[in-house]
Design an enzyme around this catalytic site. Structure first.
Site, PDB file in Angstrom:
ATOM      1  N   ASP A 169      -4.780   3.623  -1.940  1.00 32.41           N
ATOM      2  CA  ASP A 169      -5.914   3.909  -1.057  1.00 32.41           C
ATOM      3  C   ASP A 169      -6.491   5.284  -1.357  1.00 32.41           C
ATOM      4  OD1 ASP A 169      -5.974   1.579   0.812  1.00 32.41           O
ATOM      5  OD2 ASP A 169      -3.891   2.188   1.109  1.00 32.41           O
ATOM      6  N   MET A 179     -11.232  -6.137   5.700  1.00 31.53           N
ATOM      7  CA  MET A 179     -10.376  -5.189   6.427  1.00 31.53           C
ATOM      8  C   MET A 179      -9.985  -5.797   7.771  1.00 31.53           C
ATOM      9  SD  MET A 179      -9.897  -2.460   4.541  1.00 31.53           S
ATOM     10  CE  MET A 179      -8.933  -1.636   5.809  1.00 31.53           C
ATOM     11  N   MET A 203      -9.200   7.960  -0.317  1.00 31.42           N
ATOM     12  CA  MET A 203     -10.046   8.313   0.835  1.00 31.42           C
ATOM     13  C   MET A 203     -10.618   9.711   0.632  1.00 31.42           C
ATOM     14  SD  MET A 203      -7.671   7.041   3.969  1.00 31.42           S
ATOM     15  CE  MET A 203      -6.750   5.494   3.923  1.00 31.42           C
ATOM     16  N   HIS A 207      -8.223   0.846  -3.912  1.00 24.54           N
ATOM     17  CA  HIS A 207      -9.119   0.599  -2.777  1.00 24.54           C
ATOM     18  C   HIS A 207      -9.848   1.903  -2.466  1.00 24.54           C
ATOM     19  CE1 HIS A 207      -9.354  -0.459   1.833  1.00 24.54           C
ATOM     20  NE2 HIS A 207     -10.543  -0.397   1.268  1.00 24.54           N
ATOM     21  N   MET A 230     -12.086   4.093  -0.443  1.00 24.42           N
ATOM     22  CA  MET A 230     -12.746   4.313   0.854  1.00 24.42           C
ATOM     23  C   MET A 230     -13.473   5.641   0.743  1.00 24.42           C
ATOM     24  SD  MET A 230      -9.655   2.856   3.144  1.00 24.42           S
ATOM     25  CE  MET A 230      -8.567   3.017   1.736  1.00 24.42           C
ATOM     26  N   HIS A 247      -1.112  -1.182  -4.308  1.00 22.08           N
ATOM     27  CA  HIS A 247      -2.403  -0.904  -3.656  1.00 22.08           C
ATOM     28  C   HIS A 247      -2.494   0.597  -3.392  1.00 22.08           C
ATOM     29  CE1 HIS A 247      -5.806  -2.069  -0.955  1.00 22.08           C
ATOM     30  NE2 HIS A 247      -5.393  -1.054  -0.207  1.00 22.08           N
ATOM     31  N   ASP A 270      -6.297  -6.490   4.503  1.00 27.96           N
ATOM     32  CA  ASP A 270      -5.700  -5.150   4.464  1.00 27.96           C
ATOM     33  C   ASP A 270      -5.763  -4.546   5.864  1.00 27.96           C
ATOM     34  OD1 ASP A 270      -4.855  -2.595   3.862  1.00 27.96           O
ATOM     35  OD2 ASP A 270      -6.599  -2.071   2.624  1.00 27.96           O
ATOM     36  N   SER A 297       0.834  -1.210   0.000  1.00 28.85           N
ATOM     37  CA  SER A 297       0.000   0.000   0.000  1.00 28.85           C
ATOM     38  C   SER A 297       0.859   1.246   0.000  1.00 28.85           C
ATOM     39  CB  SER A 297      -0.892   0.005   1.241  1.00 28.85           C
ATOM     40  OG  SER A 297      -1.407   1.313   1.437  1.00 28.85           O
TER      41      SER A 297
HETATM   42  C1  DX5 Z   1      -6.052   1.546   5.629  1.00 27.27           C
HETATM   43  C2  DX5 Z   1      -5.670   1.204   4.225  1.00 27.27           C
HETATM   44  C3  DX5 Z   1      -4.531   0.284   4.137  1.00 27.27           C
HETATM   45  C4  DX5 Z   1      -3.262   0.778   4.805  1.00 27.27           C
HETATM   46  C5  DX5 Z   1      -2.663  -0.415   5.469  1.00 27.27           C
HETATM   47  O1  DX5 Z   1      -7.336   2.033   5.679  1.00 27.27           O
HETATM   48  O2  DX5 Z   1      -6.743   0.611   3.524  1.00 27.27           O
HETATM   49  O3  DX5 Z   1      -4.279  -0.130   2.801  1.00 27.27           O
HETATM   50  O4  DX5 Z   1      -2.311   1.340   3.966  1.00 27.27           O
HETATM   51  O5  DX5 Z   1      -1.533  -0.010   6.158  1.00 27.27           O
HETATM   52  P1  DX5 Z   1      -0.743  -0.989   7.127  1.00 27.27           P
HETATM   53  O6  DX5 Z   1      -0.297  -2.144   6.307  1.00 27.27           O
HETATM   54  O7  DX5 Z   1       0.356  -0.138   7.630  1.00 27.27           O
HETATM   55  O8  DX5 Z   1      -1.706  -1.392   8.203  1.00 27.27           O
HETATM   56 ZN    ZN Z   2      -6.261  -0.291   1.552  1.00 23.15          ZN
END
Ligand code: DX5
Ligand code: ZN
Length: 220
Positions: free
Chosen positions: A33, A135, A35, A64, A66, A31, A173, A8
């Site tokens: 993210d 998650m 948000m 991903h 969110m 990956h 994740d 990620s």
């Molecule tokens: C959190 C993200 C993850 C995040 C995971 O909401 O969806 O992808 O980057 O980070 P680690 O691996 O550090 O928990």
């Molecule tokens: Zn993620």
């Protein structure tokens, strides 16, 4: 089942994302993210930045989302070049319609579940998805502690996929590291997102290789 590692970028240096992508060329996916500060209390990047990342990424982009209202926004990430687009069950108004739309556009469609969201309402819909993202932290931030309480859900979704004879990936994740990846693999995960575990390592390639080896051994 083939083990896949999807580092990620959330834990990467956002001022040098191109170089950070180069560090994970041995991974299966990057990956990303997305948000929106509404679905989760954090704001990251959107479509134009994903588009720029896709252009330079050595591996396909696993997006991903969110975000609220993925029904409206998810197709834009296909346009940006993501090869896999995961939206959240809690945010989608019509998950089946959206997954079909994404697949029709030629990408893999993923369904994300927060820790408190049960998988059971979706078990009859597994044929509609290419991946279920369980998650293992509350979404929003990198570097949180892994939630073991989510593992029974990984197990149940993997059992349901096997019972139906489907080829649906199970992604985990959140808090996935050398300490936790084996538990995830044993429970039935096959796609492993790791943010801080990869990007806070001096040698990202070595960390990816170690995670892969641990997961493969645990998968049997
Ligand atoms: C959190 C993200 C993850 C995040 C995971 O909401 O969806 O992808 O980057 O980070 P680690 O691996 O550090 O928990
Ligand atoms: Zn993620």
């Amino acid at each position: 089942m083939r083990v896949q590692i999807s580092p990620s970028l959330l834990s990467a240096d956002f001022a040098r994302l191109g170089a950070e992508l180069d560090r994970i060329k041995d991974a299966d996916w990057a990956h990303v993210d997305v948000m929106d500060n509404h679905f989760v209390p954090n704001l990251t990047i959107g479509q134009p930045v994903v588009e720029a990342l896709v252009k330079v990424s050595p591996v396909p982009v696993d997006c991903h989302l969110m975000i609220e209202d993925p029904d409206r926004w998810a197709p834009g990430y296909v346009e940006a070049g993501a090869r896999s687009v995961t939206f959240h069950a809690e945010a989608a108004h019509a998950p089946v319609r959206l997954a079909r739309e994404l697949r029709a556009l030629g990408v893999r469609a993923g369904l994300g579940l927060k820790p408190a969201t049960p998988v059971e309402p979706y078990l009859d819909l597994l044929t509609e998805f290419d991946m279920i993202l369980v998650m293992t932290v509350e979404p929003g931030f990198g570097g949180q502690s892994f939630l073991d309480v989510c593992l029974p859900k990984v197990r149940r979704v993997r059992q349901a996929i096997a019972a139906a004879g489907l080829d649906v990936w199970v992604q985990v994740d959140g808090g996935v590291s050398e300490q936790t990846i084996e538990r995830c693999a044993e429970a039935g995960a096959d796609v492993f997102v790791a943010g801080s575990a990869v990007y806070r390592s001096e040698d990202a390639a070595a960390r990816i290789a170690t995670l892969r080896t641990l997961a493969e051994a645990a998968c049997g």
